[in-house]
Design a protein around this motif. Sequence first.
Motif, PDB file in Angstrom:
ATOM      1  N   ARG A  63     -11.833   9.118   7.306  1.00 26.33           N
ATOM      2  CA  ARG A  63     -12.354   8.225   6.283  1.00 26.33           C
ATOM      3  C   ARG A  63     -13.509   8.842   5.479  1.00 26.33           C
ATOM      4  O   ARG A  63     -13.818   8.390   4.385  1.00 26.33           O
ATOM      5  CB  ARG A  63     -12.823   6.907   6.911  1.00 26.33           C
ATOM      6  CG  ARG A  63     -11.702   6.154   7.620  1.00 26.33           C
ATOM      7  CD  ARG A  63     -12.191   4.854   8.206  1.00 26.33           C
ATOM      8  NE  ARG A  63     -12.696   3.951   7.194  1.00 26.33           N
ATOM      9  CZ  ARG A  63     -11.935   3.208   6.404  1.00 26.33           C
ATOM     10  NH1 ARG A  63     -10.610   3.280   6.506  1.00 26.33           N
ATOM     11  NH2 ARG A  63     -12.465   2.412   5.510  1.00 26.33           N
ATOM     12  N   MET A  80      -9.493   5.301  -2.202  1.00 21.35           N
ATOM     13  CA  MET A  80      -9.883   3.916  -1.961  1.00 21.35           C
ATOM     14  C   MET A  80     -10.502   3.289  -3.209  1.00 21.35           C
ATOM     15  O   MET A  80     -10.241   2.128  -3.535  1.00 21.35           O
ATOM     16  CB  MET A  80     -10.884   3.827  -0.792  1.00 21.35           C
ATOM     17  CG  MET A  80     -10.305   4.161   0.571  1.00 21.35           C
ATOM     18  SD  MET A  80      -8.821   3.199   0.981  1.00 21.35           S
ATOM     19  CE  MET A  80      -7.562   4.441   0.759  1.00 21.35           C
ATOM     20  N   ASP A 135       0.826  -1.212   0.000  1.00 22.98           N
ATOM     21  CA  ASP A 135       0.000   0.000   0.000  1.00 22.98           C
ATOM     22  C   ASP A 135       0.860   1.262   0.000  1.00 22.98           C
ATOM     23  O   ASP A 135       0.547   2.247  -0.677  1.00 22.98           O
ATOM     24  CB  ASP A 135      -0.927   0.016   1.224  1.00 22.98           C
ATOM     25  CG  ASP A 135      -2.131  -0.901   1.051  1.00 22.98           C
ATOM     26  OD1 ASP A 135      -2.313  -1.426  -0.062  1.00 22.98           O
ATOM     27  OD2 ASP A 135      -2.886  -1.071   2.025  1.00 22.98           O
ATOM     28  N   ALA A 172      -4.752   1.073   6.573  1.00 24.51           N
ATOM     29  CA  ALA A 172      -5.642   2.117   6.057  1.00 24.51           C
ATOM     30  C   ALA A 172      -7.023   2.043   6.694  1.00 24.51           C
ATOM     31  O   ALA A 172      -7.718   3.053   6.805  1.00 24.51           O
ATOM     32  CB  ALA A 172      -5.759   1.986   4.540  1.00 24.51           C
ATOM     33  N   SER A 173      -7.417   0.858   7.148  1.00 23.04           N
ATOM     34  CA  SER A 173      -8.744   0.677   7.752  1.00 23.04           C
ATOM     35  C   SER A 173      -8.911   1.451   9.052  1.00 23.04           C
ATOM     36  O   SER A 173     -10.038   1.664   9.504  1.00 23.04           O
ATOM     37  CB  SER A 173      -9.012  -0.813   8.007  1.00 23.04           C
ATOM     38  OG  SER A 173      -8.030  -1.347   8.877  1.00 23.04           O
ATOM     39  N   SER A 214      -4.686  -2.863   2.854  1.00 26.71           N
ATOM     40  CA  SER A 214      -4.848  -2.782   4.305  1.00 26.71           C
ATOM     41  C   SER A 214      -6.138  -2.095   4.709  1.00 26.71           C
ATOM     42  O   SER A 214      -6.426  -1.949   5.894  1.00 26.71           O
ATOM     43  CB  SER A 214      -3.646  -2.067   4.939  1.00 26.71           C
ATOM     44  OG  SER A 214      -3.607  -0.705   4.539  1.00 26.71           O
ATOM     45  N   ASN A 215      -6.944  -1.679   3.723  1.00 25.50           N
ATOM     46  CA  ASN A 215      -8.252  -1.104   4.020  1.00 25.50           C
ATOM     47  C   ASN A 215      -9.336  -2.175   4.063  1.00 25.50           C
ATOM     48  O   ASN A 215     -10.464  -1.903   4.473  1.00 25.50           O
ATOM     49  CB  ASN A 215      -8.627  -0.056   2.964  1.00 25.50           C
ATOM     50  CG  ASN A 215      -9.822   0.767   3.363  1.00 25.50           C
ATOM     51  OD1 ASN A 215      -9.892   1.288   4.473  1.00 25.50           O
ATOM     52  ND2 ASN A 215     -10.792   0.903   2.473  1.00 25.50           N
ATOM     53  N   LYS A 216      -9.005  -3.385   3.650  1.00 23.34           N
ATOM     54  CA  LYS A 216      -9.994  -4.459   3.614  1.00 23.34           C
ATOM     55  C   LYS A 216     -10.173  -5.072   4.999  1.00 23.34           C
ATOM     56  O   LYS A 216      -9.226  -5.211   5.759  1.00 23.34           O
ATOM     57  CB  LYS A 216      -9.561  -5.540   2.617  1.00 23.34           C
ATOM     58  CG  LYS A 216      -9.455  -5.021   1.181  1.00 23.34           C
ATOM     59  CD  LYS A 216      -9.017  -6.108   0.235  1.00 23.34           C
ATOM     60  CE  LYS A 216      -8.757  -5.550  -1.158  1.00 23.34           C
ATOM     61  NZ  LYS A 216      -9.945  -4.984  -1.800  1.00 23.34           N
TER      62      LYS A 216
END
Length: 367
Positions: free
Chosen positions: A185, A194, A137, A179-180, A201-203
């Motif tokens: 956000r 996104m 990422d 990122a999550s 790393s947002n998942k």
Amino acid sequence: MGLGIGLVGLPNVGKSTTFNALTKAQNAESANYPFCTIEPNKAVVPVPDPRLEALAKIVNPERIQHSTIDFVDIAGLVKGASKGEGLGNKFLSNIRETELILQIVRCFEDENITHVEGGIDPVRDIEIIETELLLADMESLEKRIATLQKKVKGNDREAKLQLPIAEALLAHLEAGNPASTFEDRDNEGFKILMRELRLLSNKEIIYGANVDEASLAEENDYVKALKAYAAKHGREVITLCAKIEEEMVDFDEAEKREMLESLGVEESGLDQIIRKGFEKLGLMSYFTAGVKEVRAWTIKRGTKAPQAAAVIHNDFEKGFIRAEVISYEDFIAYGGEQGAKDAGKMRLEGKEYVVQDGDVMHFRFNV
């Protein structure tokens, strides 16, 4: 509806065995060496839902059709994947295309199955994978920032919106945070990033603790360590024995229940994974119930009636007039459609109606 859950993990943790059991099709090669799964194996898996069987007892249809969810078995990961080690680049691109990550974590000892890191340590294994996701990422963001900086010099409005948030997000990742967990956000620049970058790393991640048979009813120290880590990071753990799940592939429901009872557990770990994945993706089912078919249709939570109708056929949305709706509970309580109608439990709903989980529906339309 194409909905992807990626099975990830280090080599030899039980991913392909889990995949075989999930799909009831033993077509993912399982072998005691890294990288036995090279191209991602994909399968569509039915979502367990006892409500369908209850509806079928009343309607007596020719067939039953479950909602489904897509699972993808992705090649094993090693340290350095973000730099192309092993099958790293291919692995990371495959994860990017999924919506949710199921990380299979080895929580059992077996001297006949080698561990790529030399020993069993669930938290270390998780950190290896999640570090690689972060590094990938960071590389994606660094490239995007360089592009945005050039565009800002050209007075590009959207680049000006994205650049500050991209720089703040990069600092967040460099501090070791996914990122999550980024705070801003709701920022429009973040949402654009996104959508375009699909940062790994947002998942959301679910951990599948793969244990031996003895540890199903009473969790071992590896599972305890994994659950402590998951609790700290706000994630869920589902315990399964992939070997047992694969053995139960050809069992009928009665045999499966008997096996689970003998192991001291109430529900298959794989059934839990499928249901939890469905829920985490923000999905639910509504039903149609007729003599030809009792069927669950997959929609996102919050979907309105015309868009729910479109899942059956686009013409249903175009010519939508109204929906006849009976709640699942009323359909069962009053012995089917006619009984529910006689009891005044059928409703006519219009275009603004938000479909509820378990609604039994019939659409009126005109094209």
